[in-house]
Design a protein around this motif. Structure first.
Motif, PDB file in Angstrom:
ATOM      1  N   MET A   1      39.315  11.492  24.396  1.00  0.00           N
ATOM      2  CA  MET A   1      40.098  10.963  23.271  1.00  0.00           C
ATOM      3  C   MET A   1      39.335   9.798  22.648  1.00  0.00           C
ATOM      4  N   THR A   2      38.292  10.109  21.876  1.00  0.00           N
ATOM      5  CA  THR A   2      37.430   9.061  21.337  1.00  0.00           C
ATOM      6  C   THR A   2      37.905   8.528  19.996  1.00  0.00           C
ATOM      7  N   ILE A   3      38.342   9.423  19.089  1.00  0.00           N
ATOM      8  CA  ILE A   3      38.698   9.037  17.730  1.00  0.00           C
ATOM      9  C   ILE A   3      40.181   9.329  17.495  1.00  0.00           C
ATOM     10  N   PHE A   4      40.874   8.422  16.805  1.00  0.00           N
ATOM     11  CA  PHE A   4      42.273   8.668  16.468  1.00  0.00           C
ATOM     12  C   PHE A   4      42.601   8.034  15.122  1.00  0.00           C
ATOM     13  N   GLY A   5      43.520   8.656  14.416  1.00  0.00           N
ATOM     14  CA  GLY A   5      43.937   8.140  13.117  1.00  0.00           C
ATOM     15  C   GLY A   5      43.182   8.788  11.973  1.00  0.00           C
ATOM     16  N   ARG A  11      46.966  -5.219   9.606  1.00  0.00           N
ATOM     17  CA  ARG A  11      45.855  -6.140   9.383  1.00  0.00           C
ATOM     18  C   ARG A  11      44.682  -5.490   8.658  1.00  0.00           C
ATOM     19  N   LEU A  12      44.480  -4.188   8.878  1.00  0.00           N
ATOM     20  CA  LEU A  12      43.241  -3.560   8.431  1.00  0.00           C
ATOM     21  C   LEU A  12      43.431  -2.373   7.490  1.00  0.00           C
ATOM     22  N   GLY A  13      44.629  -2.128   7.036  1.00  0.00           N
ATOM     23  CA  GLY A  13      44.848  -1.003   6.135  1.00  0.00           C
ATOM     24  C   GLY A  13      44.782   0.316   6.870  1.00  0.00           C
ATOM     25  N   ALA A  14      44.046   1.306   6.315  1.00  0.00           N
ATOM     26  CA  ALA A  14      43.873   2.601   6.972  1.00  0.00           C
ATOM     27  C   ALA A  14      42.765   2.452   8.011  1.00  0.00           C
ATOM     28  N   SER A  15      43.161   2.397   9.272  1.00  0.00           N
ATOM     29  CA  SER A  15      42.245   2.054  10.352  1.00  0.00           C
ATOM     30  C   SER A  15      41.932   3.284  11.203  1.00  0.00           C
ATOM     31  N   LEU A  16      40.657   3.700  11.191  1.00  0.00           N
ATOM     32  CA  LEU A  16      40.212   4.812  12.016  1.00  0.00           C
ATOM     33  C   LEU A  16      39.832   4.266  13.384  1.00  0.00           C
ATOM     34  N   GLY A  17      40.594   4.624  14.398  1.00  0.00           N
ATOM     35  CA  GLY A  17      40.415   4.042  15.718  1.00  0.00           C
ATOM     36  C   GLY A  17      39.338   4.713  16.544  1.00  0.00           C
ATOM     37  N   VAL A  18      38.598   3.899  17.280  1.00  0.00           N
ATOM     38  CA  VAL A  18      37.598   4.381  18.226  1.00  0.00           C
ATOM     39  C   VAL A  18      37.996   3.891  19.611  1.00  0.00           C
ATOM     40  N   ASN A  19      38.194   4.834  20.517  1.00  0.00           N
ATOM     41  CA  ASN A  19      38.603   4.519  21.879  1.00  0.00           C
ATOM     42  C   ASN A  19      37.381   4.653  22.782  1.00  0.00           C
ATOM     43  N   ASN A  20      36.737   3.534  23.090  1.00  0.00           N
ATOM     44  CA  ASN A  20      35.472   3.569  23.828  1.00  0.00           C
ATOM     45  C   ASN A  20      35.615   3.303  25.316  1.00  0.00           C
ATOM     46  N   VAL A  54      29.408   9.172  19.695  1.00  0.00           N
ATOM     47  CA  VAL A  54      30.565   8.623  18.989  1.00  0.00           C
ATOM     48  C   VAL A  54      30.287   8.573  17.490  1.00  0.00           C
ATOM     49  N   PHE A  55      29.079   8.167  17.115  1.00  0.00           N
ATOM     50  CA  PHE A  55      28.700   8.122  15.707  1.00  0.00           C
ATOM     51  C   PHE A  55      28.865   9.494  15.062  1.00  0.00           C
ATOM     52  N   ASP A  56      28.361  10.528  15.701  1.00  0.00           N
ATOM     53  CA  ASP A  56      28.462  11.881  15.147  1.00  0.00           C
ATOM     54  C   ASP A  56      29.920  12.295  14.967  1.00  0.00           C
ATOM     55  N   GLU A  57      30.742  11.965  15.947  1.00  0.00           N
ATOM     56  CA  GLU A  57      32.153  12.324  15.889  1.00  0.00           C
ATOM     57  C   GLU A  57      32.872  11.581  14.761  1.00  0.00           C
ATOM     58  N   VAL A  58      32.586  10.279  14.637  1.00  0.00           N
ATOM     59  CA  VAL A  58      33.222   9.478  13.588  1.00  0.00           C
ATOM     60  C   VAL A  58      32.744   9.934  12.213  1.00  0.00           C
ATOM     61  N   LYS A  59      31.469  10.234  12.083  1.00  0.00           N
ATOM     62  CA  LYS A  59      30.930  10.689  10.804  1.00  0.00           C
ATOM     63  C   LYS A  59      31.637  11.956  10.331  1.00  0.00           C
ATOM     64  N   LYS A  60      31.813  12.911  11.227  1.00  0.00           N
ATOM     65  CA  LYS A  60      32.504  14.154  10.878  1.00  0.00           C
ATOM     66  C   LYS A  60      33.946  13.875  10.465  1.00  0.00           C
ATOM     67  N   GLU A  98      26.348   2.154  10.171  1.00  0.00           N
ATOM     68  CA  GLU A  98      25.490   3.007   9.355  1.00  0.00           C
ATOM     69  C   GLU A  98      26.306   3.878   8.400  1.00  0.00           C
ATOM     70  N   LEU A  99      27.593   4.024   8.673  1.00  0.00           N
ATOM     71  CA  LEU A  99      28.458   4.840   7.829  1.00  0.00           C
ATOM     72  C   LEU A  99      28.902   4.098   6.568  1.00  0.00           C
ATOM     73  N   GLY A 100      28.531   2.827   6.459  1.00  0.00           N
ATOM     74  CA  GLY A 100      28.867   2.072   5.261  1.00  0.00           C
ATOM     75  C   GLY A 100      30.285   1.554   5.227  1.00  0.00           C
ATOM     76  N   LEU A 101      30.959   1.568   6.363  1.00  0.00           N
ATOM     77  CA  LEU A 101      32.323   1.054   6.465  1.00  0.00           C
ATOM     78  C   LEU A 101      32.334  -0.165   7.381  1.00  0.00           C
ATOM     79  N   PRO A 102      33.205  -1.150   7.111  1.00  0.00           N
ATOM     80  CA  PRO A 102      33.277  -2.312   7.993  1.00  0.00           C
ATOM     81  C   PRO A 102      33.831  -1.924   9.362  1.00  0.00           C
ATOM     82  N   VAL A 103      33.328  -2.584  10.389  1.00  0.00           N
ATOM     83  CA  VAL A 103      33.732  -2.301  11.763  1.00  0.00           C
ATOM     84  C   VAL A 103      34.494  -3.497  12.336  1.00  0.00           C
ATOM     85  N   ALA A 104      35.651  -3.221  12.896  1.00  0.00           N
ATOM     86  CA  ALA A 104      36.490  -4.254  13.496  1.00  0.00           C
ATOM     87  C   ALA A 104      36.581  -4.049  15.008  1.00  0.00           C
TER      88      ALA A 104
END
Length: 312
Positions: A1-5, A11-20, A54-60, A98-104
């Motif tokens: 369960m790496t990516i959710f949302g 606080r962050l608007g539409a937040s794509l979660g990374v579960n590391n 994780v990068f590949d998964e988030v990019k997709k 590298e995806l051009g999005l801010p990371v929190a």
């Protein structure tokens, strides 16, 4: 369960979660945790994620979200454990940027005394550090830390990190009735945040989802108002997080699988779950079947039903 949302974040608007972090590995066992009690207490950093994978998964995922005319405001590393326990955190942040999005990164701050953690967190665009207590007794009651942790070292580490971090730094203080909502503790917290951290914003939260311990409850409205008054009197840019975000969860493909992914980390209120199912024309009987199969459980909290994934 790496990516959710993405999930709607106050606080962050539409937040794509990374579960590391694997399920419920943490340095704290907070009484209010929305994901439940910590299963494995740990404070040693360990290699938990593969940044390239994780990068590949988030990019997709980001590409799929954009194909459906939806958006992502932040990529947020906010697992169901403590994110800084992952020794590859710094590399993970660099790859995700590298995806051009801010990371929190949302951290419980327990490892900020570790120089390697400070260096990793500096790579993020937005960092939230937790400060629930200044007095050791209250800290132990509310955060129930790993036995080897020292509050003084943590507070010193937070101060060091704040002094060198150039991104957006926020603090978050979770109030629990009759634990840290008294004027003395709140004044001490506010004074420390103002004099040592100087954040962009100091958030004051209360439990809005079912907590790890059933006896936990939010403070009275008067106590929340007093907390805000104390923080602002110190000159802090304070904001209270006392309400439910919204039902605007972003789902792109399989609603059932994505509900399972989200509820593994972020309990969903019944109206939000039904909203997702309705958008895809899926009947609520599917939800009841998931409960019957023991894949998710239903918890009633403050007048609402919440759904939480059962992790095996």
């Amino acid at each position: 369960m790496t990516i959710f949302g993405p999930i709607p974040s106050r606080r962050l608007g539409a937040s794509l979660g990374v579960n590391n972090i694997p399920y419920k590995i943490c340095s704290y066992n907070c009484v209010y945790c929305q994901v439940g009690r910590t299963l494995h207490m740990q404070m040693k950093r360990t290699l938990y994620s593969n940044p390239s994978e994780v990068f590949d998964e988030v990019k997709k995922k980001v590409e799929r979200i954009r194909e459906t005319q939806q958006n992502v405001d932040y990529i947020s590393i906010v697992p169901d454990g403590e994110p800084t326990l992952d020794s590859s955190l710094g590399e993970l942040i660099e790859r995700l940027k590298e995806l051009g999005l801010p990371v929190a990164v949302i951290t419980n701050s327990s490892l900020t005394w570790d120089k390697s953690v400070q260096e990793d967190l500096k790579k993020a665009d937005w960092v939230s550090v937790k400060i629930d207590a200044i007095s050791p007794n209250t800290w132990k009651q509310i955060n129930r830390p790993h036995a080897s942790l020292s509050l003084d070292e943590i507070l010193q580490g937070m101060q060091e990190f704040a002094g060198s971090y150039t991104g957006t730094l926020c603090t978050e203080t979770m109030l629990v009735k009759e634990l840290n909502d008294n004027p003395e503790e709140l004044t001490a917290i506010a004074n420390f945040i103002k004099s040592r951290i100087r954040p962009y914003k100091a958030y004051i939260g209360v439990p809005t989802r079912p907590p790890a311990e059933p006896w936990v409850s939010r403070p009275e409205p008067e106590s929340i108002t007093a907390a805000y008054a104390i923080f602002t009197k110190e000159g802090l840019n304070a904001e209270t997080l006392t309400g439910y975000e919204s039902s605007g969860f972003v789902v792109t493909d399989n609603p059932v699988e994505e509900i399972l992914e989200i509820t593994a980390v972020h309990p969903m209120r019944s109206d939000a779950v039904k909203d997702v199912l309705n958008r895809f024309g899926v009947g609520e009987d599917v939800l009841q079947q998931l409960v019957k199969e023991g894949r998710i459980r239903k918890v009633h909290y403050e007048g609402w039903d919440y759904y939480i994934r059962v992790m095996r």
